[in-house]
Scaffold this motif. Sequence first.
Motif, PDB file in Angstrom:
ATOM      1  N   UNK A 163       0.843  -1.200   0.000  1.00 53.46           N
ATOM      2  CA  UNK A 163       0.000   0.000   0.000  1.00 53.46           C
ATOM      3  C   UNK A 163       0.880   1.252   0.000  1.00 53.46           C
ATOM      4  N   UNK A 164       1.902   1.249   0.836  1.00 56.54           N
ATOM      5  CA  UNK A 164       2.828   2.392   0.891  1.00 56.54           C
ATOM      6  C   UNK A 164       3.530   2.578  -0.452  1.00 56.54           C
ATOM      7  N   UNK A 165       3.884   1.470  -1.091  1.00 52.37           N
ATOM      8  CA  UNK A 165       4.529   1.551  -2.410  1.00 52.37           C
ATOM      9  C   UNK A 165       3.578   2.166  -3.442  1.00 52.37           C
ATOM     10  N   UNK A 166       2.310   1.770  -3.431  1.00 53.70           N
ATOM     11  CA  UNK A 166       1.330   2.331  -4.364  1.00 53.70           C
ATOM     12  C   UNK A 166       1.202   3.844  -4.181  1.00 53.70           C
ATOM     13  N   UNK A 167       1.344   4.295  -2.946  1.00 53.00           N
ATOM     14  CA  UNK A 167       1.224   5.733  -2.691  1.00 53.00           C
ATOM     15  C   UNK A 167       2.472   6.509  -3.145  1.00 53.00           C
ATOM     16  N   UNK A 168       3.557   5.797  -3.418  1.00 48.58           N
ATOM     17  CA  UNK A 168       4.781   6.447  -3.908  1.00 48.58           C
ATOM     18  C   UNK A 168       4.949   6.314  -5.425  1.00 48.58           C
ATOM     19  N   UNK A 169       4.357   5.284  -5.998  1.00 45.84           N
ATOM     20  CA  UNK A 169       4.587   4.959  -7.408  1.00 45.84           C
ATOM     21  C   UNK A 169       3.961   6.022  -8.308  1.00 45.84           C
TER      22      UNK A 169
END
Length: 217
Positions: A92-98
Amino acid sequence: MHPVLKELVTVKAGQANLEGMLELPDKPLGVVLFAHGSGSSRLSPRNVYVADQLCRAGVGTLLIDLLTQQEDKIAQSRFDIALLTDRLSAVIAWLRRHDSTRSLPIGLFGASTGGAAALQAAASNDADIAAVVSRGGRPDMAGQNALEKVRAPTLLIVGGRDDAVIRLNRAAFSVLRCEKRLDIIPHATHLFEEPGTLEAVAALAAQWFGRHLPASR
């Protein structure tokens, strides 16, 4: 609607490298992260089918393995809800950075034990999850404390012939304090292998995410 972007991605979660497939249609309503069940993977034909139907409905998807190949060989890891939730939170954190997903609302689709992990992740104070769908899930394994904290609209889907899981979902449903719905698909067993039953799951999920992802913008 065919995906405009189809990208094989690797997400680092602690010491683990998690492999997944991100697909986004043109102007996506949001992106749905899949949490598969025990003994399954991102290549599960059931989740791949549902993901394809969501993409056709204008919703992006990320199918990802929450366990490494080595971890998946250990039965204990498959039922380690805390581990699955930690991995889900990292994705989820990665999706918010991608770049291609950072501005999109995020939904969660969990199957079997993945349903418990999805609800635990949604219960986190900083998760900001727009909607949750559980297919044949084990929401009871999320624990009462997490269930009471979930604020994302939650749809529980269970097969009509999956008696034990129906009971567990009804009990969890009574604890949820968010907008919620429980749908039972007639004649379906746990894996929704009967004709038309998986199609019904995909249609319900597309409707739920189609309603709640845009509302969270």
